[in-house]
Design an enzyme around this catalytic site. Structure first.
Site, PDB file in Angstrom:
ATOM      1  N   LYS A 126       0.850  -1.187   0.000  1.00 44.90           N
ATOM      2  CA  LYS A 126       0.000   0.000   0.000  1.00 44.90           C
ATOM      3  C   LYS A 126       0.885   1.235   0.000  1.00 44.90           C
ATOM      4  CE  LYS A 126      -1.837   2.547   3.194  1.00 44.90           C
ATOM      5  NZ  LYS A 126      -1.823   3.884   2.505  1.00 44.90           N
ATOM      6  N   GLU A 183       9.842   0.756  10.862  1.00 50.39           N
ATOM      7  CA  GLU A 183      10.839   1.821  10.792  1.00 50.39           C
ATOM      8  C   GLU A 183      10.075   3.111  11.030  1.00 50.39           C
ATOM      9  OE1 GLU A 183      12.529   4.923   9.895  1.00 50.39           O
ATOM     10  OE2 GLU A 183      12.508   4.313   7.793  1.00 50.39           O
ATOM     11  N   GLU A 199       9.119  15.121  16.767  1.00 49.93           N
ATOM     12  CA  GLU A 199       9.523  15.067  15.368  1.00 49.93           C
ATOM     13  C   GLU A 199       8.700  16.070  14.554  1.00 49.93           C
ATOM     14  OE1 GLU A 199      10.632  11.638  12.150  1.00 49.93           O
ATOM     15  OE2 GLU A 199       8.692  11.432  13.146  1.00 49.93           O
TER      16      GLU A 199
END
Length: 499
Positions: free
Chosen positions: A192, A268, A399
């Site tokens: 996807k 990840e 982040e």
């Protein structure tokens, strides 16, 4: 039969035509989604619609899973020798290289990155496919010494059906990091792509067929994470999920895997990577590498060096040189040859980054340069440097995924290591010094899966990549990645033991 769209490029760096199928690629052909939904793909330069692509849902994931399972059982896996799997991957790399500029232009259009950066990423994709093509016939077990009446050995067998969910920042490269080891090991794949950047994955599908992969071995299902992504994570016929993206989504995928068939998971995830700069550095090179660390791909990289720790003795010199270098980076049209930074990928990402910049100002950090929108159209943001940053600030802890650097002064090595490790993340770090003893000592002390010395964002296909702490589980790249795409079977052969 699904539709396609054609885009005519007439730019300073690329002139040509690209025709991209817009359906779902399942069982070797393009099909319409069961619910007939679509997703608009927008141009980050101006926010206008490029095209619409099919939106897959749980029903389409189910069809793809059954096709992948059937292909794996009947015409893939260990039924196809590794040398043949390697030839197909190598052929796919050759086909991509023959169309390298077209794919690079599509990625630049879709993501907003510069054509030159997209071209580098496409060549990296080609190299990754070739790297894993070379591994396909070298996946092997061991013969293990036990006693004279037994032969014991291991087999590294394919897992089965792998679901891959990739992000929008490096669409082609992330695709190759997933399908390369998965196919080399003999797995079937359902991938996807991000709903924001599906174009290069869709354009690649005809090349899968031309490269000789059997129907059903590779399936590409566009869709939203909350529908297609969730369905893939929960599907009982999917044996593993390989995901790159946010830590929040990674948690949801782990939960879905645990609640269903306990499928294997590699993740990840996010990062807040520190760069630690000591007094004795080569200033010119350090400025260039740190700039590459934070501003690569417009700051939209999980390894971005968004926390820059500078020792007091060189702080003023570094800040001056770094600011001057940053101001020299041209922001603008991704297809202009001298552009370094294009737009952020979407309105949502633009607003997220601008929200962090506002937070930094409100928390008392100083905007040294940047801190504003660039231009009046599209999702452009000025490269931004904050100083006077405190460890508790959101711009230091969270982040941002944009062109925003927080610079923090330190005095001692111990202080730098402590601050570098003051984060939930542990994806990467970099250390800049001429003292090799200190460089290695600090690199070993920082809690991160990748440590660069006197460089940043310098990956190698043969070297593993992945995170500590909340930056992920498992490793991409190198031989290490193959471990996550195989099951190890121990075989015991009785050759004389009598009861």
């Amino acid at each position: 039969m699904s539709s396609s769209f054609t885009y005519q490029f007439d730019t300073p760096t690329y002139k040509g035509t690209s025709t991209v199928p817009t359906g779902l690629f399942i069982n070797g052909k393009f099909v319409e989604p069961v619910q007939k939904g679509t997703i608009e793909v927008l141009n980050p330069v101006n926010g206008k619609v490029i095209t619409s692509v099919a939106a897959g849902t749980a029903a389409d994931i189910d069809i793809a899973a059954q096709a992948a399972r059937k292909a794996y059982k009947e015409r893939w896996g260990l039924k196809v020798p590794g040398v043949q799997r390697g030839r197909m991957l190598s052929k796919l790399a050759d086909l991509l290289q023959a169309n390298v500029d077209e794919f690079s232009a599509l990625e630049a259009l879709d993501v907003g990155k510069t054509f030159n950066a997209a071209r580098n990423s496409t060549f990296s994709t080609i190299a990754a496919l070739r790297y894993y093509a070379g591994w396909a016939d070298k996946i092997q077990g061991k013969t293990i010494e036990t006693n004279e009446t037994k032969l014991a050995y291991t087999r590294h067998e394919p897992i089965g059906v792998v679901g891959a969910i990739i992000p929008w920042n490096f669409p082609l490269a992330m695709l190759s990091w997933k399908i390369g080891p998965a196919l080399a090991a003999g797995n079937a794949v359902i991938l996807k792509p991000s709903e924001l950047t599906p174009l290069t994955a869709l354009r690649l599908c005809p090349l899968f067929v031309e490269a000789g992969f059997p129907d059903g071995v590779i399936n590409i299902v566009n869709g939203y994470g909350s529908t297609a992504g969730q369905a893939l994570s929960e599907h009982m016929a999917v044996d593993k999920i390989a995901f790159t993206g946010s830590t929040l989504t990674g948690r949801k995928i782990m939960e879905a895997a645990a609640k269903t068939n306990l499928k294997k998971v590699t993740l990840e995830l996010g990062g807040k990577s520190p760069s630690v700069i000591f007094d004795d550095v080569n200033l010119e090179q350090t400025v260039k590498w740190v700039s590459h660390g934070i501003f690569l791909n417009h700051g939209q990289a999980c390894t971005a060096s968004s926390r820059i720790f500078v020792q007091a003795g060189i702080y003023d010199k570094f800040l001056k040189a770094f600011a001057e270098h940053t101001l020299s980076l041209k922001v603008g049209d991704p297809f202009e040859p001298d552009t370094y930074q294009g737009p952020q990928v979407s309105q949502t990402q633009f607003e997220r980054i601008m929200g962090y910049i506002k937070s930094g100002k409100e928390d008392g950090a100083t905007v040294h340069i940047g801190g504003e929108r660039h231009g009046n159209e599209g999702y452009f943001i000025q490269p931004t440097i904050f100083t006077e940053c405190k460890p508790s600030m959101k711009i230091v802890q969270e982040e941002i995924f944009g062109p925003v650097a927080a610079i923090i002064k330190f005095t001692t090595e111990e202080e730098a290591v402590q601050q570098a490790n003051n984060t939930l993340y542990g994806l990467a770090c970099s250390v800049f010094t001429r003292d090799i003893d200190r460089a290695i000592r600090v690199a070993h002390s920082i809690e991160a899966g990748t440590a660069w010395i006197n460089c940043h964002n310098s990956t190698e296909l043969s070297v593993p990549f992945g995170g500590f702490k909340q930056s992920g589980i498992g490793r991409e790249l190198g031989e290490y990645a193959l471990e996550h795409y195989t099951n190890v079977k121990a075989v015991h052969v009785n050759i004389g033991h009598r009861l």
